[in-house]
Design a protein around this motif. Structure first.
Motif, PDB file in Angstrom:
ATOM      1  N   LYS A 180      37.359  40.205  41.841  1.00 30.79           N
ATOM      2  CA  LYS A 180      36.069  39.519  41.853  1.00 30.79           C
ATOM      3  C   LYS A 180      35.927  38.546  40.698  1.00 30.79           C
ATOM      4  O   LYS A 180      35.546  37.398  40.875  1.00 30.79           O
ATOM      5  CB  LYS A 180      34.931  40.542  41.805  1.00 30.79           C
ATOM      6  CG  LYS A 180      34.963  41.475  43.008  1.00 30.79           C
ATOM      7  CD  LYS A 180      33.572  41.784  43.553  1.00 30.79           C
ATOM      8  CE  LYS A 180      33.657  42.456  44.916  1.00 30.79           C
ATOM      9  NZ  LYS A 180      34.157  43.859  44.815  1.00 30.79           N
ATOM     10  N   GLU A 181      36.249  39.028  39.467  1.00 29.50           N
ATOM     11  CA  GLU A 181      35.992  38.206  38.285  1.00 29.50           C
ATOM     12  C   GLU A 181      36.957  37.035  38.175  1.00 29.50           C
ATOM     13  O   GLU A 181      36.586  35.952  37.735  1.00 29.50           O
ATOM     14  CB  GLU A 181      36.080  39.055  37.012  1.00 29.50           C
ATOM     15  CG  GLU A 181      34.862  39.953  36.841  1.00 29.50           C
ATOM     16  CD  GLU A 181      35.028  40.931  35.693  1.00 29.50           C
ATOM     17  OE1 GLU A 181      35.983  40.784  34.908  1.00 29.50           O
ATOM     18  OE2 GLU A 181      34.180  41.848  35.591  1.00 29.50           O
ATOM     19  N   LEU A 182      38.218  37.260  38.531  1.00 33.26           N
ATOM     20  CA  LEU A 182      39.225  36.213  38.349  1.00 33.26           C
ATOM     21  C   LEU A 182      39.630  35.587  39.665  1.00 33.26           C
ATOM     22  O   LEU A 182      40.533  34.761  39.708  1.00 33.26           O
ATOM     23  CB  LEU A 182      40.487  36.784  37.692  1.00 33.26           C
ATOM     24  CG  LEU A 182      40.324  37.525  36.382  1.00 33.26           C
ATOM     25  CD1 LEU A 182      41.648  38.145  35.999  1.00 33.26           C
ATOM     26  CD2 LEU A 182      39.857  36.575  35.290  1.00 33.26           C
ATOM     27  N   ASN A 183      39.017  36.089  40.740  1.00 35.80           N
ATOM     28  CA  ASN A 183      39.424  35.600  42.057  1.00 35.80           C
ATOM     29  C   ASN A 183      40.907  35.895  42.315  1.00 35.80           C
ATOM     30  O   ASN A 183      41.619  35.131  42.956  1.00 35.80           O
ATOM     31  CB  ASN A 183      39.143  34.090  42.160  1.00 35.80           C
ATOM     32  CG  ASN A 183      39.127  33.629  43.610  1.00 35.80           C
ATOM     33  OD1 ASN A 183      38.758  34.397  44.505  1.00 35.80           O
ATOM     34  ND2 ASN A 183      39.554  32.402  43.843  1.00 35.80           N
ATOM     35  N   ARG A 220      37.666  44.634  40.232  1.00 37.62           N
ATOM     36  CA  ARG A 220      37.028  43.844  39.184  1.00 37.62           C
ATOM     37  C   ARG A 220      37.810  42.539  38.959  1.00 37.62           C
ATOM     38  O   ARG A 220      37.237  41.454  38.898  1.00 37.62           O
ATOM     39  CB  ARG A 220      36.959  44.667  37.890  1.00 37.62           C
ATOM     40  CG  ARG A 220      35.937  44.149  36.903  1.00 37.62           C
ATOM     41  CD  ARG A 220      35.828  45.053  35.676  1.00 37.62           C
ATOM     42  NE  ARG A 220      35.623  46.445  36.025  1.00 37.62           N
ATOM     43  CZ  ARG A 220      36.468  47.441  35.714  1.00 37.62           C
ATOM     44  NH1 ARG A 220      37.575  47.174  35.041  1.00 37.62           N
ATOM     45  NH2 ARG A 220      36.211  48.679  36.070  1.00 37.62           N
ATOM     46  N   LEU A 221      39.137  42.673  38.850  1.00 37.51           N
ATOM     47  CA  LEU A 221      39.961  41.475  38.638  1.00 37.51           C
ATOM     48  C   LEU A 221      39.886  40.558  39.853  1.00 37.51           C
ATOM     49  O   LEU A 221      39.846  39.333  39.723  1.00 37.51           O
ATOM     50  CB  LEU A 221      41.414  41.882  38.373  1.00 37.51           C
ATOM     51  CG  LEU A 221      41.637  42.573  37.033  1.00 37.51           C
ATOM     52  CD1 LEU A 221      43.017  43.215  36.988  1.00 37.51           C
ATOM     53  CD2 LEU A 221      41.496  41.586  35.881  1.00 37.51           C
ATOM     54  N   LYS A 243      39.705  47.419  27.351  1.00 35.56           N
ATOM     55  CA  LYS A 243      40.425  47.584  28.623  1.00 35.56           C
ATOM     56  C   LYS A 243      40.761  49.051  28.877  1.00 35.56           C
ATOM     57  O   LYS A 243      40.695  49.527  30.018  1.00 35.56           O
ATOM     58  CB  LYS A 243      41.730  46.772  28.624  1.00 35.56           C
ATOM     59  CG  LYS A 243      41.545  45.293  28.425  1.00 35.56           C
ATOM     60  CD  LYS A 243      41.063  44.602  29.689  1.00 35.56           C
ATOM     61  CE  LYS A 243      40.880  43.114  29.436  1.00 35.56           C
ATOM     62  NZ  LYS A 243      40.007  42.451  30.372  1.00 35.56           N
ATOM     63  N   GLU A 284      46.071  39.285  33.389  1.00 32.72           N
ATOM     64  CA  GLU A 284      45.167  38.565  34.287  1.00 32.72           C
ATOM     65  C   GLU A 284      45.900  37.620  35.248  1.00 32.72           C
ATOM     66  O   GLU A 284      45.786  36.385  35.133  1.00 32.72           O
ATOM     67  CB  GLU A 284      44.122  37.798  33.470  1.00 32.72           C
ATOM     68  CG  GLU A 284      43.294  38.723  32.596  1.00 32.72           C
ATOM     69  CD  GLU A 284      42.145  38.012  31.887  1.00 32.72           C
ATOM     70  OE1 GLU A 284      42.241  36.784  31.690  1.00 32.72           O
ATOM     71  OE2 GLU A 284      41.151  38.680  31.560  1.00 32.72           O
TER      72      GLU A 284
END
Ligand SMILES: Nc1ncnc2c1ncn2[C@@H]1O[C@H](COP(=O)(O)OP(=O)(O)OP(=O)(O)O)[C@@H](O)[C@H]1O
Ligand SMILES: [Mg+2]
Lengths: 431, 260
Positions: free
Chosen positions: B198-201, B195-196, B132, B168
């Motif tokens: 997109k990746e985690l919605n 990124r968060l 991270k 997250e």
């Protein structure tokens, strides 16, 4: 009637099979004891510490250690002895040695690490020379004299010239009978180095107990000592300590004190910087709760030019406990270019607790840098909220904040295992 | 099911002073909202009230988060429920290292689910943290430093995003995370948020004064707050209009004349 009698001095000395010179030393100290009044709040040094509730006549000497056995020592203390890489271990109950080991390496180096009574019989010349002569003197007060007459147990550490002790040393002084008079004498010759952890502890008890200790740390020219005195007696114990560190030319003393236990502690801690280039650092960590009363008198004596002292005492207070810190930096007229610092910071976890911080300077030289600071604070609610806002429950957030308060000082304790134990104790005290 | 933050007619006071005067707002997971408004209009107050700061007292209204009554929860429960606030001015926590702190945020989550949990192992945590920190261009040395103590303004903001990446969240409020960042840092931090997202919605509520962060993290909705209320809502063009024209038209439309 007091149990501290001349007859008791003789009995103790005879029980220990002591040489004549030590008996004489004790008897002289006893005379001083008899000729000194019990301190009262009328004396400046005792103004904030009242002994009225102490049942002094119920105390007495620890002659045979009351035959305690090491099965009575809590296991965590025993475990500690094997955890880190230690060169010497000493475990005593009420001044009587229960476990003892020293590594072959240290012995080969000529390092002496043993209990004080063994030192009297096996290293009489060293003991005669250093025992309560250069460090603490029996004339310093009622309890220094009492100790001189009735001292029992404790550690002798001697590191010869230019020897760097191969591994740290560790003593645990456990008390069952609530009567301890331990004596720590550390002598580092020129260029010697050592790390020594000195722990004092007992379980809580009902009857009042007494600890009357002396700590003498004699650091020679160019020598370097890290000493941590870690006290966690039960809250029934009344403690009276005289402690002095002395540092020679270009020598260093890194002195950590942790105080968690006792009903009442009165400690005189003095740092003497005797020669140009002497350096001393005093770090204090304490946490009081219940009705605990802790009174520390510190002195940083700059007896020579170009000396540096740095004192930081930090404490957390809960419930109805009270802490007094009275600090003094002194400089003689010729002690030019010295640098002296003292600070006391207290974290008040309850409004009912009380802290007094009394810094002081007595500077007779003119080219000096001396500073002091004291601060009383509360938990920082913004800090707690910040931690909680990341999902950490309030209880844990408070623990982290209090641990954080102590962390810079905890880092000065060289053993992970001991640091963890103090941290756990702090967490337990936060409640 | 996607989570949502649903604010209904929220009124809140600080020191008995009414600041929020009826906020209505709906942020769903996966959406990006921008909240703009002049200094002192109450944006941070809204953020703190939602995060559960004890000094902010809700006097009326309701907040539903992921189907639950947010206002009934303590600050730590709100965080564990999936709401995150990146602070405008993060507090320093002397004596607690960044690594110890981040590990505790993870452990507190594990222990809330299973009281017997021992938390994340040190090697696993170390791997996690290194990854991270790399992504956010944070020097590994920061792990051993006391949290936010002596960090520069920009470093604090990066570390806020590091915390966000650690826990997250389902929905994150970023309170002026762009202020005080240099151009590179703004890009890195924005990429981190994207990124968060997109990746985690992850849903995002970006509080900002400037268009530039919105060039990276593109909002679906823009709201303007004025005197404790959301007075205008629209698409990305609303932010551009503010950049051009400032707040005079808002003051003229909704406010009393600016004090001389
Ligand atoms: N703790 C407090 N005590 C008193 N007044 C407060 C407090 N917190 C906020 N306020 C007041 O509430 C109002 C709104 O403040 P807030 O910080 O929410 O504004 P903001 O929209 O975030 O402004 P900025 O754009 O400058 O960050 C201000 O008038 C502020 O002075
Ligand atoms: Mg703000």
């Amino acid at each position: 009637m007091s149990n501290f009698t001349k007859d008791a001095v003789q009995k103790l000395s005879a029980f220990l099979n002591e040489p004549e010179w030590m008996l004489e030393f004790r008897l002289k100290a006893f005379e001083v004891y008899e000729n000194t009044l019990m301190p009262t709040i009328k004396e400046e040094a005792w103004r904030r510490t009242n002994l009225r509730q102490m049942k002094f006549n119920e105390f007495g000497p620890s002659i045979n250690g009351d035959a305690a056995t090491d099965s009575e020592i809590p296991s965590f203390l025993g475990e500690q002895l094997t955890e880190d890489k230690v060169g010497g271990n000493l475990l005593q109950i009420d001044g009587v040695t229960q476990q003892y080991e020293i590594s072959d390496e240290l012995t080969a180096q000529g390092v002496i690490f043993c209990d004080m009574h063994t030192a009297v019989s096996q290293h009489p010349d060293l003991v005669k020379k250093y025992f309560m002569t250069e460090g603490v003197k029996v004339t310093e007060g009622k309890f220094a004299a009492l100790h001189g007459a009735f001292w029992r147990g404790g550690t002798f550490l001697y590191v010869p010239r230019n020897v760097r002790a191969d591994a740290p040393l560790h003593t645990v002084l456990w008390s069952v009978n609530g009567r301890t008079f331990t004596h720590t004498l550390v002598v580092l010759e020129t260029g010697a180095e050592a790390i020594f952890m000195d722990e004092y502890a007992s379980a809580d008890g009902d009857a009042q107990g007494l600890h009357n200790g002396v700590i003498e740390l004699l650091v020679g020219d160019n020598a370097n000592l890290v000493y941590a005195g870690l006290q966690d007696f039960g809250q029934n114990v009344w403690q009276f300590n005289h402690e002095r560190g002395r540092v020679g030319r270009d020598g260093k003393l890194d002195w950590v004190t942790s105080i968690m236990g006792t009903r009442l502690t009165k400690a005189f801690q003095t740092l003497e910087l005797d020669q140009p280039g002497s350096w001393g650092r005093m770090s204090g960590i304490f946490f009081t709760n219940g009705r605990q009363h802790l009174d520390m008198d510190t002195e940083q004596n700059h007896n020579a030019a170009d000396t540096v002292s740095d004192l930081l005492y930090k404490g957390a207070l809960r419930e109805k406990s009270r802490v007094v810190w009275q600090g003094m930096i002194k400089a003689l007229p010729d002690s030019q270019r010295i640098d002296g610092f003292q600070a006391n910071r207290n974290l008040m976890l309850d409004q009912t607790a009380r802290a007094d911080s009394i810094p002081g300077l007595e500077i007779e030289a003119d080219d000096v840098r001396c500073t002091h600071a004291s601060a009383i604070g509360k938990l920082d609610e913004e800090e707690i909220f910040y931690l909680m806002s990341r999902g950490i429950p309030r209880e844990t957030a408070v623990e982290m904040s209090v641990q954080g308060f102590f962390d810079p000082l905890m880092r000065r304790i060289p053993f992970e295992g001991i640091r963890t134990r103090i941290f756990d104790r702090i967490v337990e005290k936060i409640g | 099911m996607t989570a949502a933050l649903e604010v209904k007619n929220l009124h809140a006071s600080v020191a008995d002073q009414p600041i929020l005067k009826g906020i209505d707002l709906l942020v769903k997971q996966g959406e990006v909202h921008a909240l703009m408004g002049p200094n002192g209009s109450g944006k941070s107050t809204l953020a703190f009230t939602l995060a559960g700061h004890p000094a902010y007292e809700t006097t009326a209204g309701q907040v539903i988060f992921d189907g639950e009554d947010l206002l009934e929860m303590e600050a730590d429960e709100r965080s564990r429920a999936g709401l995150f606030l990146a602070f405008q001015y993060p507090a320093a926590v002397p004596g607690v290292t960044l690594a110890k702190f981040l590990r505790q945020t993870i452990n507190s989550r594990m222990q809330a689910k299973d009281p017997d949990s021992k938390g994340i192992s040190i090697p696993a945590f170390r791997r996690f943290l290194t990854e991270k920190m790399n992504l956010l261009g944070i020097d590994p040395k920061f792990a051993g430093r006391y949290l936010n103590e002596g960090f520069s303004g920009g470093e604090k903001k990066r570390v806020e995003i590091l915390q966000m990446a650690t826990v997250e969240p389902k929905i994150a409020i970023m309170d002026e995370t762009d202020s005080g960042l240099d151009i590179d840092a703004l890009r890195i931090v924005s990429e981190g948020a994207n990124r968060l997202h997109k990746e985690l919605n992850m849903g995002v509520l970006i509080i900002t004064h400037y268009q530039r962060i919105l060039d990276y993290v593109k909002p679906d909705h823009v709201h303007i707050m004025f005197d404790g209320r959301i007075v205008e809502s629209g698409g990305p063009e609303l932010a551009l209009k503010l950049e051009e024209e400032g707040y005079d038209w808002i003051r003229a439309k909704y406010g009393v004349a600016e004090e001389a």
